[in-house]
Design a protein around this motif. Sequence first.
Motif, PDB file in Angstrom:
ATOM      1  N   ILE A 291      10.394   6.296   9.615  1.00  0.00           N
ATOM      2  CA  ILE A 291      11.087   6.600  10.874  1.00  0.00           C
ATOM      3  C   ILE A 291      11.989   7.810  10.743  1.00  0.00           C
ATOM      4  O   ILE A 291      11.980   8.714  11.583  1.00  0.00           O
ATOM      5  N   ASP A 292      12.795   7.851   9.680  1.00  0.00           N
ATOM      6  CA  ASP A 292      13.836   8.872   9.615  1.00  0.00           C
ATOM      7  C   ASP A 292      13.986   9.438   8.212  1.00  0.00           C
ATOM      8  O   ASP A 292      15.072   9.809   7.788  1.00  0.00           O
ATOM      9  N   PHE A 293      12.883   9.495   7.470  1.00  0.00           N
ATOM     10  CA  PHE A 293      12.971   9.976   6.100  1.00  0.00           C
ATOM     11  C   PHE A 293      11.865  10.978   5.836  1.00  0.00           C
ATOM     12  O   PHE A 293      10.701  10.755   6.178  1.00  0.00           O
ATOM     13  N   GLN A 294      12.251  12.085   5.212  1.00  0.00           N
ATOM     14  CA  GLN A 294      11.284  13.071   4.743  1.00  0.00           C
ATOM     15  C   GLN A 294      11.649  13.459   3.313  1.00  0.00           C
ATOM     16  O   GLN A 294      12.813  13.786   3.048  1.00  0.00           O
ATOM     17  N   PRO A 295      10.699  13.412   2.382  1.00  0.00           N
ATOM     18  CA  PRO A 295      11.022  13.755   0.988  1.00  0.00           C
ATOM     19  C   PRO A 295      11.266  15.250   0.828  1.00  0.00           C
ATOM     20  O   PRO A 295      10.677  16.072   1.540  1.00  0.00           O
ATOM     21  N   THR A 296      12.156  15.590  -0.081  1.00  0.00           N
ATOM     22  CA  THR A 296      12.343  16.987  -0.449  1.00  0.00           C
ATOM     23  C   THR A 296      11.379  17.324  -1.589  1.00  0.00           C
ATOM     24  O   THR A 296      10.744  16.455  -2.168  1.00  0.00           O
ATOM     25  N   LYS A 297      11.300  18.588  -1.908  1.00  0.00           N
ATOM     26  CA  LYS A 297      10.413  19.025  -2.979  1.00  0.00           C
ATOM     27  C   LYS A 297      10.861  18.415  -4.299  1.00  0.00           C
ATOM     28  O   LYS A 297      12.038  18.398  -4.628  1.00  0.00           O
ATOM     29  N   MET A 298       9.902  17.892  -5.067  1.00  0.00           N
ATOM     30  CA  MET A 298      10.201  17.276  -6.356  1.00  0.00           C
ATOM     31  C   MET A 298       9.265  17.829  -7.421  1.00  0.00           C
ATOM     32  O   MET A 298       8.081  18.056  -7.166  1.00  0.00           O
ATOM     33  N   THR A 299       9.825  18.034  -8.620  1.00  0.00           N
ATOM     34  CA  THR A 299       9.047  18.551  -9.748  1.00  0.00           C
ATOM     35  C   THR A 299       9.207  17.633 -10.949  1.00  0.00           C
ATOM     36  O   THR A 299      10.318  17.199 -11.259  1.00  0.00           O
ATOM     37  N   PHE A 300       8.094  17.353 -11.607  1.00  0.00           N
ATOM     38  CA  PHE A 300       8.095  16.528 -12.818  1.00  0.00           C
ATOM     39  C   PHE A 300       7.973  17.449 -14.022  1.00  0.00           C
ATOM     40  O   PHE A 300       7.079  18.294 -14.090  1.00  0.00           O
ATOM     41  N   LEU A 301       8.915  17.317 -14.962  1.00  0.00           N
ATOM     42  CA  LEU A 301       8.860  18.085 -16.194  1.00  0.00           C
ATOM     43  C   LEU A 301       8.407  17.177 -17.331  1.00  0.00           C
ATOM     44  O   LEU A 301       9.039  16.160 -17.619  1.00  0.00           O
ATOM     45  N   LYS A 302       7.293  17.556 -17.947  1.00  0.00           N
ATOM     46  CA  LYS A 302       6.778  16.832 -19.101  1.00  0.00           C
ATOM     47  C   LYS A 302       6.610  17.828 -20.230  1.00  0.00           C
ATOM     48  O   LYS A 302       5.775  18.739 -20.154  1.00  0.00           O
ATOM     49  N   GLU A 303       7.468  17.657 -21.268  1.00  0.00           N
ATOM     50  CA  GLU A 303       7.482  18.602 -22.392  1.00  0.00           C
ATOM     51  C   GLU A 303       7.618  20.031 -21.870  1.00  0.00           C
ATOM     52  O   GLU A 303       6.925  20.954 -22.310  1.00  0.00           O
ATOM     53  N   GLU A 304       8.530  20.187 -20.894  1.00  0.00           N
ATOM     54  CA  GLU A 304       8.894  21.465 -20.274  1.00  0.00           C
ATOM     55  C   GLU A 304       7.790  22.048 -19.392  1.00  0.00           C
ATOM     56  O   GLU A 304       7.951  23.158 -18.865  1.00  0.00           O
ATOM     57  N   GLN A 305       6.687  21.349 -19.207  1.00  0.00           N
ATOM     58  CA  GLN A 305       5.649  21.787 -18.283  1.00  0.00           C
ATOM     59  C   GLN A 305       5.978  21.265 -16.884  1.00  0.00           C
ATOM     60  O   GLN A 305       6.215  20.072 -16.708  1.00  0.00           O
ATOM     61  N   ARG A 306       5.986  22.157 -15.896  1.00  0.00           N
ATOM     62  CA  ARG A 306       6.407  21.789 -14.544  1.00  0.00           C
ATOM     63  C   ARG A 306       5.192  21.457 -13.677  1.00  0.00           C
ATOM     64  O   ARG A 306       4.246  22.237 -13.601  1.00  0.00           O
TER      65      ARG A 306
ATOM     66  N   PRO B  29       0.819  -1.225   0.000  1.00  0.00           N
ATOM     67  CA  PRO B  29       0.000   0.000   0.000  1.00  0.00           C
ATOM     68  C   PRO B  29       0.847   1.267   0.000  1.00  0.00           C
ATOM     69  O   PRO B  29       0.351   2.348  -0.299  1.00  0.00           O
ATOM     70  N   ASN B  30       2.141   1.115   0.369  1.00  0.00           N
ATOM     71  CA  ASN B  30       3.042   2.275   0.396  1.00  0.00           C
ATOM     72  C   ASN B  30       3.950   2.350  -0.825  1.00  0.00           C
ATOM     73  O   ASN B  30       4.966   3.043  -0.793  1.00  0.00           O
ATOM     74  N   PHE B  31       3.585   1.642  -1.903  1.00  0.00           N
ATOM     75  CA  PHE B  31       4.396   1.702  -3.110  1.00  0.00           C
ATOM     76  C   PHE B  31       4.502   3.143  -3.611  1.00  0.00           C
ATOM     77  O   PHE B  31       3.483   3.814  -3.814  1.00  0.00           O
ATOM     78  N   CYS B  32       5.730   3.632  -3.753  1.00  0.00           N
ATOM     79  CA  CYS B  32       6.027   4.992  -4.233  1.00  0.00           C
ATOM     80  C   CYS B  32       5.580   6.095  -3.278  1.00  0.00           C
ATOM     81  O   CYS B  32       5.598   7.282  -3.645  1.00  0.00           O
ATOM     82  N   ASN B  33       5.197   5.726  -2.069  1.00  0.00           N
ATOM     83  CA  ASN B  33       4.695   6.738  -1.133  1.00  0.00           C
ATOM     84  C   ASN B  33       5.839   7.287  -0.265  1.00  0.00           C
ATOM     85  O   ASN B  33       6.030   6.872   0.876  1.00  0.00           O
TER      86      ASN B  33
ATOM     87  N   CYS C 292      13.124  16.840 -11.170  1.00  0.00           N
ATOM     88  CA  CYS C 292      14.034  17.696 -10.406  1.00  0.00           C
ATOM     89  C   CYS C 292      13.782  17.477  -8.923  1.00  0.00           C
ATOM     90  O   CYS C 292      12.650  17.642  -8.440  1.00  0.00           O
ATOM     91  N   GLU C 293      14.825  17.120  -8.209  1.00  0.00           N
ATOM     92  CA  GLU C 293      14.756  17.077  -6.744  1.00  0.00           C
ATOM     93  C   GLU C 293      15.505  18.300  -6.230  1.00  0.00           C
ATOM     94  O   GLU C 293      16.637  18.564  -6.633  1.00  0.00           O
TER      95      GLU C 293
END
Length: 503
Positions: A77-92, A67-71, A233-234
């Motif tokens: 416990i000790d992980f926090q994601p940073t901001k991430m941006t997906f670029l598709k055909e230069e659209q952010r 249930p946590n796939f890609c989540n 982009c991370e």
Amino acid sequence: MQGSQQEILNFSDSLQNYIPLSLQWTFKELIVLESFSKENLISLNHLFVTHFLTPLELQQLSNKESPNFCNLWAQWIDFQPTKMTFLKEEQRNEIQNAQDLIESLQTLANLLKQNECIFVKTIFGKKELVLLEENNPPNLEEIGEDFCFMPYSLINVKMLFRVENEELQALATLEKPILKLAPKSIFQHFFPIAQVNVLLPFEPYLVLLSKFLDSSLGLYLLPLRQKRKNGICEFVAEDSKPLTLSIAQNSLILPHRFESYKPNSIANAFLQAITKDSLNRVNALYLGENRTLFWVYFNENFKEALTFNFESNLGTILETFKTLNQTTQSLLKNFSSHFESIIHALESLPKNSVPSQNLLDLVGMCGVLLGLGESHNLKASANAVIECAWKFLGKKGPRIDFRLERDTEGKISLNTLQTLRSVMSFRLAGVENELLCFGILDSLAEFFANFSRDMEENYQTKGIVICGKLFLNTQFINQFLHYLPKTSEIYACATMEFKNKTL
């Protein structure tokens, strides 16, 4: 620790689910506290977040049935994601949840399967990604030599490359270092160089990207050559640089750390290693870009045990061969008739003396005689010998003659002419270059290992400190360790090579 015996045992067993498999650990001691104060407890709310996923968490994150796939946003416990941006055909579009990430990775995977390049912004900077598929390999000319290869798992590493267990353990560590590995011959056509920079996925989203590319063997990571329209982009505060290491078969870690050469650079590197390991009497060997050194250290001073000074102009050496004994003259005549173009090129060289103090130049001269290099660039020729040796899969080569001799004044030196005669003889005998190049490195390793043993006996030294780029070659260091007495400790310098600005 506080708790019953069973609770402590349970705690010990559970650690295997959190500590990386490649980290070797043990309890030094267990102490029963008579009293226990809560004043010194660390609040979990104030812990520094290291962005570390435990093995169990990574398994949940990367399992498509979980249930946590890609989540990345779950309560780890000790992980926090940073901001991430997906670029598709230069659209952010900002990636904010598991579904966003799944859709982004699926899109990028589809582009890779269509032989498109994508880009990623990671903790190690911006990279282009090119997919390696066994049935549809990419154009190697476009990839060039400045790349890393990222297999998805240790299983893929073992399938593609010749790798030792110690190297597999190093690849799996949290630091995610780069190791230089030789591809297996069946996969050599996937790589344009003899040794490939290899590292495992070093970002959680790169681990997850591999789950959408199951049928492929891995990804090429290239410097960003042009602006790409699609990627992830991370946002990281500062780019870092991956460690590059060589791992010897005794688990000795050799860092690929280089500095500019200054007077006493090598001596200072030796002294730092000696101080760090509290050594009193020890040998010290440098084999690299600068002059070859073999010192013994005792009474807080270095003593040069062996000096290297030899002629490196092969044109002058050929003239010397013509004046030596009948056996040498006959060898030169036979070699000249079989390898006329090489001898003709060497005979046209100026006959001025070109002294050298670096044994890599001797290796380079051997390469010229094998047709692997040019006499005007012995360092490139030496590198060609080292690369050619990687193609040999065995552990024992022909004995190339590295022989010490004593002159009329009692001074000991290496007979480099005998080394060259030995190489010429083996080539005339039809020994293939791969085996002969390995024999050169193997014999050089044996020569220095035996000399180190002799210095231990003569000066009561114990062990050896090593420095120089040749030791970063795992083929050479493993042969050196093979011949070194088992009672000899070996120590690596923190900086392994010193390069002149002109090199």
